[in-house]
Design an enzyme around this catalytic site. Structure first.
Site, PDB file in Angstrom:
ATOM      1  N   CYS A  43      30.403  21.081  42.359  1.00  0.00           N
ATOM      2  CA  CYS A  43      31.848  21.098  42.096  1.00  0.00           C
ATOM      3  C   CYS A  43      32.232  20.174  40.943  1.00  0.00           C
ATOM      4  CB  CYS A  43      32.619  20.708  43.353  1.00  0.00           C
ATOM      5  SG  CYS A  43      32.417  21.887  44.709  1.00  0.00           S
ATOM      6  N   ALA A 112      19.047  29.117  52.636  1.00  0.00           N
ATOM      7  CA  ALA A 112      20.209  28.577  51.922  1.00  0.00           C
ATOM      8  C   ALA A 112      20.072  28.884  50.431  1.00  0.00           C
ATOM      9  CB  ALA A 112      20.331  27.085  52.164  1.00  0.00           C
ATOM     10  N   ASP A 283      26.602  29.954  50.511  1.00  0.00           N
ATOM     11  CA  ASP A 283      27.273  31.022  49.777  1.00  0.00           C
ATOM     12  C   ASP A 283      26.692  32.408  50.029  1.00  0.00           C
ATOM     13  OD1 ASP A 283      28.661  28.914  48.755  1.00  0.00           O
ATOM     14  OD2 ASP A 283      28.009  29.158  46.672  1.00  0.00           O
ATOM     15  N   VAL A 330      41.365  23.549  46.950  1.00  0.00           N
ATOM     16  CA  VAL A 330      42.258  22.854  46.024  1.00  0.00           C
ATOM     17  C   VAL A 330      41.627  22.845  44.642  1.00  0.00           C
ATOM     18  CG1 VAL A 330      41.266  20.570  46.526  1.00  0.00           C
ATOM     19  CG2 VAL A 330      43.625  20.738  45.703  1.00  0.00           C
ATOM     20  N   TYR A 426      55.516   7.786  56.347  1.00  0.00           N
ATOM     21  CA  TYR A 426      56.639   7.728  55.408  1.00  0.00           C
ATOM     22  C   TYR A 426      56.810   6.339  54.820  1.00  0.00           C
ATOM     23  CZ  TYR A 426      61.348   6.686  53.874  1.00  0.00           C
ATOM     24  OH  TYR A 426      62.405   6.223  53.151  1.00  0.00           O
TER      25      TYR A 426
END
Length: 554
Positions: A43, A112, A283, A330, A426
């Site tokens: 990544c 894998a 994958d 993300v 918060y």
């Protein structure tokens, strides 16, 4: 003493070896990796090209020597597993340097092999100036070429996560960048109107974004490469193909293991293939969607790691099943963070799953604290039971935090009715007293309770002014800067005094900047007997898509 053979390293293979060793100290383990690197940060590859990660060595998480020293795993790189003999429980391997072939027996086998970056079957795709990126070797070759070139033009084919990361890093390197995407949007897990936020931002950064543009052929020219598109020609210096990943299943197919409808290896919830002594992870494996229950391919490192650990636990007699996959992901695109979990509208429609949705554009933290920036949040849910079906969040700061909360809520089977009660941290630099996640839940509950009706950004083009009275509830100053169609400006503070201007024979369609003022307006008008529809996400949602459509038309 048990013998475990692992085919492939990186996320799944290396994770399995590490967990298996912690569970079984006496086992003999051999890991075969076809490439020269056994464990690397796949990544992080785009960020080496852009110079964010300066040293190639930083990408290498483990070497054969470090895995041997730490985990007592015999790692053989540059070694390809040629075949599996299930009857004899052995594999045939070939050392790609020496050419030597040898058989190894196993008690349990972990597959894998991962996936391979797709190189399209078009003329010129094999030219030396055309690259793919899947591993460290690819990355080093791309960086070397870019460093020697220093400046020029690069074309990225494909607008998925890796394609956009590479586009940003080529831009950081100093190149002019064009992104070609055959579909009408980048980032396929997102819905169009959310991806349009990214479209607009990329153009603002100087990226030549060409959507709905298909590459037909690549021709070598005196000045570089000529790309023949379905809509004209494009001249570039080099090309990166980033159009997806194909699962590597040749070994599994040849061994007669079951392959799923998606083309991935089929496994059970403990990662066993159709042969109980052969496991698979990563994958190359087909997974089950958390929302639809249908098979899919989701090539994400976090999923591969969890699958590998589940397999190790099962082999060690400590059964831990894998769960259906939400597809939480993300990506950083210049100054934006785009995050997603669950299903998008396209998937829900294709699977005939009933849903509703809300859009919000809250600030990432308290507005009075300096540096607040806008988030755009889309929440998909079931009206029947409040089940969260998916979410998409994009913004400069705080998108990752909100998607993690929503992903966790989905996993725990919380509903929209619970979101408003979540006790989230918060302080003014981090959030508001009601976090955007709380806010999203509250708005969704109001929709389910029929407190008001909604319309959406893409309905605006189809409003019939003979049947609909369109109202802009923003201030006159905001209205003058731009509005939707022929909307009449009646600001919220003036609603009560101007009730006589609202026709009784038409439905009232009302909007403000993000939906809050128009919601308050809608509550006033509803109680006065009008039929009112509030624009979810307000003018902001409409303007995002309108800006993208105008840019594409130019």
């Amino acid at each position: 003493m048990a013998k475990y053979i692992i085919v492939g390293g990186v996320a799944a293979g290396a994770a399995f070896a590490a967990k298996m060793r912690r569970l079984d100290e006496r086992a003999e383990m051999v890991l075969f990796e076809k490439g020269p690197h056994v464990s690397y940060a796949n990544c992080g590859l785009p960020y080496h090209v852009g110079g964010v990660i300066e040293k190639e060595e930083s990408l290498l998480l483990h070497t054969p020597a470090s895995l041997k020293a730490r985990m007592n795993v015999d790692v053989q790189v540059n070694t390809e597993v040629l075949s599996i003999n299930r009857a004899n429980k052995s594999v045939r391997v070939k050392n790609l340097i020496s050419g030597e072939e040898k058989d190894y027996r196993y008690d349990k086998l972990m597959l894998a092999p991962g996936g391979t970056a797709i190189r399209p079957d078009i003329p010129g795709s094999g030219l030396p100036e055309v690259f793919i990126i899947k591993d460290v070797v690819d990355t080093v070759n791309i960086k070397k070429f870019a460093d020697e070139k220093k400046r020029g033009h690069v074309t990225v084919v494909g607008g998925g996560f890796i394609g956009l990361e590479m586009a940003e890093n080529f831009h950081a390197h100093g190149f002019e960048v064009c992104v070609l995407e055959a579909s009408e949007q980048v980032l396929p897990p997102f819905d169009y109107e959310m991806a349009a936020i990214v479209h607009n931002h990329m153009r603002d950064k100087g990226i030549d974004l060409r959507l709905g543009s298909k590459l037909k052929a690549i021709v070598k020219s005196t000045s570089g490469l000529e790309l023949q598109l379905d809509k004209g020609l494009l001249h570039t210096d080099f090309v990166l193909m980033s159009i997806g990943v194909r699962p590597l299943t040749q070994l599994a197919v040849a061994a007669g293991l079951d392959i799923g409808a998606t083309g991935g290896i089929k496994t059970n919830q403990y990662m066993q293939t159709s042969d109980p002594d052969i496991y698979a992870a990563g994958d190359a494996v087909e997974v089950t969607s958390f929302v639809t229950g249908r098979p899919q391919l989701v090539p994400l490192a976090g999923i591969a790691n969890k699958q590998a650990r589940a397999a190790a636990f099962h082999i060690a007699g400590r059964a831990r099943k894998v769960y259906p996959v939400q597809g939480t992901a993300v990506v950083k695109v210049f100054d934006l963070t785009a995050a997603v979990t669950g299903s998008n509208e396209k998937t829900l429609k294709n699977n005939n799953i009933a849903y509703d949705k809300v859009y919000l554009h809250p600030l990432n933290h308290a507005g009075y604290y300096p540096g607040a920036s806008q988030l755009s949040l889309k929440l998909l849910f079931s009206r029947d039971n409040g089940c969260i079906l998916g979410a998409q969040v994009i913004g400069r700061e705080g998108a990752d935090k909100r998607i993690d909360v929503l992903s966790t809520a989905m996993f725990a089977n919380l509903t929209i009715h619970d979101l408003g009660f979540l006790e989230l941290a918060y302080a003014p630099p981090y959030s508001a007293t009601r976090d955007p996640v709380n806010f999203a839940g509250d708005v969704a509950v109001e929709v389910v309770k029929n407190a008001y009706r909604q319309f959406f950004w893409d309905d605006c083009d189809m409003l019939d002014e003979n049947k609909v009275f369109l109202v802009d509830a923003r201030s006159p100053g905001e209205y003058k800067k731009g509005t939707i169609g022929k909307a009449v400006n009646i600001p919220l503070p003036e609603i009560r005094a101007r009730l006589g201007e609202f026709p009784r024979d038409k439905d009232i369609y009302i909007f403000c900047l993000s939906g809050l003022r128009s919601y308050v307006s809608a509550r006033i008008l509803s109680q006065e007997g009008f039929t009112v529809y509030n624009l979810s996400g307000g003018y902001t949602s409409w303007e995002i898509a309108d800006r993208d459509r105008k840019a594409r038309a130019d």
